[in-house]
Design an enzyme around this catalytic site. Structure first.
Site, PDB file in Angstrom:
ATOM      1  N   TRP A   1      19.249 -14.464  13.658  1.00 42.49           N
ATOM      2  CA  TRP A   1      19.145 -15.826  13.162  1.00 42.49           C
ATOM      3  C   TRP A   1      17.696 -16.209  12.882  1.00 42.49           C
ATOM      4  CZ3 TRP A   1      20.990 -18.838  10.072  1.00 42.49           C
ATOM      5  CH2 TRP A   1      21.063 -20.227  10.172  1.00 42.49           C
TER       6      TRP A   1
ATOM      7  N   LYS B   1      31.286 -24.402  21.492  1.00 42.63           N
ATOM      8  CA  LYS B   1      32.237 -23.710  20.598  1.00 42.63           C
ATOM      9  C   LYS B   1      32.251 -22.214  20.863  1.00 42.63           C
ATOM     10  CE  LYS B   1      28.772 -22.101  17.979  1.00 42.63           C
ATOM     11  NZ  LYS B   1      28.462 -20.732  17.567  1.00 42.63           N
TER      12      LYS B   1
ATOM     13  N   THR C   1      33.042 -19.724  13.914  1.00 42.90           N
ATOM     14  CA  THR C   1      32.827 -18.823  15.041  1.00 42.90           C
ATOM     15  C   THR C   1      34.134 -18.233  15.561  1.00 42.90           C
ATOM     16  OG1 THR C   1      30.993 -20.282  15.637  1.00 42.90           O
ATOM     17  CG2 THR C   1      31.557 -18.591  17.206  1.00 42.90           C
TER      18      THR C   1
ATOM     19  N   ARG D   1      29.627 -12.847  17.366  1.00 47.53           N
ATOM     20  CA  ARG D   1      29.523 -11.964  18.534  1.00 47.53           C
ATOM     21  C   ARG D   1      30.480 -12.399  19.634  1.00 47.53           C
ATOM     22  NH1 ARG D   1      23.212 -12.672  19.223  1.00 47.53           N
ATOM     23  NH2 ARG D   1      23.500 -14.230  17.611  1.00 47.53           N
TER      24      ARG D   1
END
Length: 342
Positions: A13, A190, A247, A254
């Site tokens: 990121w 989340k 996500t 991940r």
């Protein structure tokens, strides 16, 4: 506007954001701990370990000198794992000036203290201006210039708008929001639900199950968020439902991939090791579970995932536990607190 920016952290990121900012014309110093990795990035113009196949602009340079990275920068982007934010800030605590702007893009909660990242930064750097940048944004897609939309949240409107201008591009749209707590909690929590969605996939369950997890998951996230001072509507936005969708459904995630491995029978350690990068939802789950106890908030999905990760509960039993909870209303929070003739 200052044309030089620091990005602290060279994971996927941090690298994607450095590329984005570099393409906008900023000179970017990206700090990584590993000197050899810095040399490799500067030579190959690619972060082979974390974001392979994407070329870094020539105005993005990697360095393992953190003081050099932040010196003279108006904006400092922190893109280290949430559990490493405090340690990293301490490295440069006496070097960061009050007029420098901190942008946090990590998504998590400090386990030992149960503090949000904004609270950690405030403890260490009480006078700096802080913004959190969050939303549905996979590094792999941002690095490839795929259209992405995020939110910049700061308690000061002018700071949020400044950061909006810094990051905004034809392929990267930025909204502003004053609700720092809500944006941070949505981005952090989340990941827990994404672990659950992955476990569901690993068990061979279908779309019905995942939809239920996502829907009831955002409800319990918002329930805790409100108790902690967040605005409920924030969880219907980019850092809430938006980030939850991406996500829970993408193989870029991940957390979802780790959940799939657990659902298929791997231990927690085996699953995390197989991903090869930080799985933020694992630590965040423990923090969220403890926050639910602290604030007296019902978070059944978070609790069952906690039981799987930290108490060795069988994942199939956890699904049964969720399905056979006491009957209740869908909008129980409203029905129990307002005068309904029903």
């Amino acid at each position: 506007m200052n044309d030089s920016i620091a990005v602290i952290g060279g994971g996927s990121w941090g690298t994607a954001l450095a590329i984005l900012l570099g393409k906008k014309g900023y000179s970017v110093d990206m700090w990584l701990r590993n000197r050899k990795q810095c040399e490799e990035i500067n030579y190959t113009r690619e972060n082979i370990k974390y974001l392979p196949g994407i070329v870094l602009p020539n105005n993005v340079k990697a360095t393992n000198d953190i003081e050099k990275a932040i010196s003279g920068k108006k904006v400092i982007v922190f893109s280290v794992p949430s559990h490493g934010v405090r340690e990293t800030i301490k490295k440069v605590k006496g070097k960061i000036k009050d007029d420098q702007l901190i942008v946090n893009v990590a998504k998590g909660i400090e386990n030992d203290t149960l503090l949000k990242i904004s609270d950690v930064v405030k403890e260490e750097l009480p006078r700096v201006k802080y913004t959190v940048l969050s939303g549905p944004s996979h590094a792999e897609e941002v690095g490839k210039d795929m259209p992405t939309t995020v939110v910049a949240a700061s308690k000061e409107k002018k700071v949020a708008k400044y950061i909006q201008d810094v990051f905004m591009s034809p392929k990267f749209r930025v909204y502003t929001n004053p609700d720092v707590t809500g944006v941070e909690l949505g981005g952090a929590l989340k990941n827990i639900i994404a672990l659950g969605a992955g476990i569901s996939d690993g068990l061979g369950y279908g779309d019905n199950t995942k939809a239920a997890l996502m829907n009831r998951g955002i409800i319990e996230i918002a329930r805790l968020g409100e108790k902690m001072g967040a605005k409920k509507m924030t969880f219907a936005g980019l850092s809430g439902i938006g980030d939850l969708i991406v996500t829970c459904t993408s193989m870029h995630s991940r957390n979802r991939r780790a959940g799939i491995k657990i659902g298929e029978g791997m231990s927690l350690k085996e699953a995390v090791d197989s991903i090869g990068m930080v799985v933020e939802g694992v630590k965040t789950n423990k923090a969220a579970y403890n926050l639910s106890l602290k604030y007296g908030v019902k978070m059944p999905i978070t609790e069952e995932i906690y039981n799987v990760l930290y108490k060795g509960s069988d994942v199939k039993n956890s699904v049964v536990n969720l399905m056979l909870r006491d009957k209740t209303h869908e909008i129980e929070d409203i029905i129990e607190t307002e005068d309904f003739d029903w």
